[in-house]
Scaffold this active site. Structure first.
Site, PDB file in Angstrom:
ATOM      1  CG  ASP A   1      37.866  37.219  37.491  1.00 57.94           C
ATOM      2  OD1 ASP A   1      39.015  37.304  37.957  1.00 57.94           O
ATOM      3  OD2 ASP A   1      37.126  38.205  37.303  1.00 57.94           O
TER       4      ASP A   1
ATOM      5  CG  ASP B   1      38.494  41.426  42.688  1.00 62.78           C
ATOM      6  OD1 ASP B   1      37.977  40.854  43.654  1.00 62.78           O
ATOM      7  OD2 ASP B   1      39.672  41.831  42.684  1.00 62.78           O
TER       8      ASP B   1
END
Length: 606
Positions: A17, A19
């Site tokens: 992932d 952020d």
């Protein structure tokens, strides 16, 4: 490696992932100044690079759809990220992003697995051997949907996510069982339980490399290095469990067998799992991330023995025959497997060809539950939820998962189809399947036409008529009897686009058929019309569906030729009762008609 048999596996990858995992969580990153790498990120990605494990970014970026930034800005941001990584001697091997708004209900937005499925296809990755790292539970759910391991990091929203999921609690070293060192109370949804929790990306990658090292040492034997070369890392030793599912047909039966695959992969994550299927149905399980191999059973004697030779050479040690006919039993016997599992009441003397027979209890039992019985004993010693010293929770009393997947490309086909037929902004979208393999299982064409007219007039519904190529003439006939010209999908869908379409619609009205089982497996509400067949055995599985049938002395007869010359049991079903069932499924508690997708939408990430 002389003297040992090895089998080629697809390569593993680590999906990361963005952020809160790679860069600081600052809300929507709408300026280059907001993008700052977290400590240890470059060391983590470099470690993956050095061990030839692809590091792939997957990220929801709805800021594009919301108008917070453009695709050009996002491209510039990722170019900046690449430069910073390269400056520190590391690289990402791919970037996959979802630019859609949550309300679009696309196939790529996490936790839906569209991005992973595309990456696996484009880069030759075996998803069930791979890992997903992120700071949200949706990243863990994403991993588990494809059989991968999900690691939650405590950066970004990770610590808050952990606090918000109190059923998950760590136990002391050497404590009792659970996924990744976690106590799992009864009733916990396994898909949201992390396989591991790490302080940050570097600790997550360190844990993954330890897992990979253990698998590599098993494959390489006593003389193996900590990490093997790319040429040998993806060789699976013949000592690893190799399981073959034999379920060649038909469409509904294959759908009913999918929970068996889910359970096998859950409890044998390192196993090599194959499936024997007829060529006509292979697309329903093609590219399934939980499978390592699909063996296509072609027509004729030559096709049969070609499949047998391949199966025998593949060294399967366990064969599970869910078909229960002589030919499938013969496949089990000729496979060379030491463990051949089948039902004691299998037809055509197939039961004589098994060495482990499963007894089916008397009474009515749904096909899905029956198939799960076949693996109860096989799974009992492997299940972390059921340690040997504690009472077991039978599979039939747990949640049932159907690993059925929708690719991004197939979802796009559906979006284009809806737009071309002016259904993008329609009220409830209702699919209608007037067809079935047995003609006697069909509700009359005139009844379907009258029902569609009412659905359009009273509910302002958008209607899609399903069917195969052979059904086109009747589908067009129904359409000609309807005011408003419904969309005709008959003959236009593949098994994959049909699956994507059934996931998108709000409701399916159907005879007992393959599309009925696909819709039920996807969680799409079904109104199923039954006559000669028994819904207790083969009805839409799960909650939220309605079965309509008329009580008649001869129904269910399970006979193809009708004793009455025509299917009176189907003709007895009225348009009014079907219409009432549709309204009941679509109406909310306040009596307002709502589409299923409007109720399901929600914000699950950036």
């Amino acid at each position: 490696m002389t003297g040992r048999r090895y089998f080629q596996m697809k390569k593993i990858a680590v999906f990361i992932d963005r952020d809160g995992t790679i860069n600081e969580e600052t809300g929507y990153v709408d300026s280059l100044d907001k993008f700052r790498l977290l400590p240890g990120v470059t060391d983590a990605i470099r470690a993956l690079n050095q061990n030839d494990i692809p590091a792939i970014l997957i990220t929801n970026q709805s800021g594009i759809a919301r108008g917070y930034f453009t695709t050009d800005f996002l491209k510039a941001l990722h170019e900046k990220m690449h430069r910073e990584l390269e400056k520190n001697g590391c690289r990402l091997d791919g970037i996959y992003l979802c630019p859609h708004h949550p309300d679009e209900d696309c196939a790529c937005r996490k936790p839906k697995p569209g991005m992973l499925l595309r990456a696996a296809r484009e880069k030759g990755i075996g998803l069930h051997n791979s890992y997903v790292i992120g700071d949200k539970i949706i990243d863990v759910e994403l991993a588990h949907r494809v059989g991968a391991k999900g690691i939650l990091v405590l950066t970004g929203y990770g610590a808050e996510e952990l606090r918000n999921h109190p059923p998950i609690s760590p136990f002391t070293k050497g404590g009792n069982r659970g996924m990744g060192g976690w106590v799992i109370p009864v009733g916990t949804e396994l898909n949201s339980v992390p396989d591991h929790v790490a302080a940050n990306l570097y600790e997550a990658v360190t844990w993954i490399l330890g897992q990979v090292a253990g698998s590599s040492e098993q494959a390489g034997g006593e003389n193996s290095q900590r990490f093997q070369s790319p040429a040998t890392r993806y060789l699976l030793p013949a000592t690893s469990k190799r399981i073959l599912i034999v379920k060649p047909s038909s469409l509904g039966d294959i759908i009913h067998s999918l929970p068996v695959l889910w359970e096998l992969r859950r409890l044998y994550p390192e196993a090599y799992i194959g499936w024997v299927v007829k060529e006509v149905w292979k697309d329903i399980i093609a590219d399934n991330p939980l499978l390592d191999e699909i063996i296509v059973l072609k027509k004729g004697v030559r096709g049969f023995f070609s499949a047998i030779r391949h199966i025998h050479d593949s060294g399967y040690d366990t064969v599970i025959d869910l078909q229960g006919l002589f030919r499938s039993g013969a496949i089990s016997l000729l496979s060379g497997a030491s463990e051949r599992i089948g039902f004691s009441n299998a037809r055509e003397l197939a039961c004589l060809l098994y060495n482990h027979k499963v007894t089916v209890p008397p009474g009515t039992i749904h096909a899905v539950d029956r198939y799960l019985l076949a693996i109860e004993k096989l799974l009992s010693s492997q299940d972390p939820l059921n340690p040997p010293e504690s009472p077991r929770t039978p599979l039939l009393k747990r949640g049932v998962n159907f690993p059925l997947y929708v690719d991004i490309e197939d979802a796009k086909w559906v979006k284009d189809f809806l737009r071309a037929n002016n259904l993008s902004n329609a009220g409830p979208i209702i699919a209608v399947n007037p067809f079935a393999r047995w003609e006697k299982k069909r509700w009359p064409i005139s009844s379907y036409a009258a029902l569609i007219n009412q659905l359009i007039q009273e509910l302002k519904a958008g209607i899609i008529i399903l069917g195969g190529k052979e059904d086109i003439p009747l589908a067009e006939e129904i359409s000609s009897l309807v005011a408003g010209r419904p969309a005709v999908a008959a003959g236009k869908t593949s098994l994959k686009t049909l699956t994507a379409l059934l996931e998108r619609v709000d409701l399916l009205v159907t005879n007992d058929s393959g599309p009925m089982h696909i819709a039920a497996a996807l969680g799409t509400p079904v109104i199923a019309l039954f006559g000669p067949t028994n819904p207790g055995l083969t009805g839409p599985y799960g909650k939220g569906h309605i079965v309509i049938r008329q009580e008649m002395e001869c129904s269910p007869c399970l006979r193809r030729p009708c004793l009455h010359g025509r299917p009176l049991c189907m003709e007895a079903i009225t348009i009014e009762e079907v219409m009432e069932a549709v309204k009941a499924k679509l109406e909310s508690s306040d009596g307002v008609l709502k589409s299923r997708h409007s109720r399901l939408r929600g914000n699950d990430g950036s």
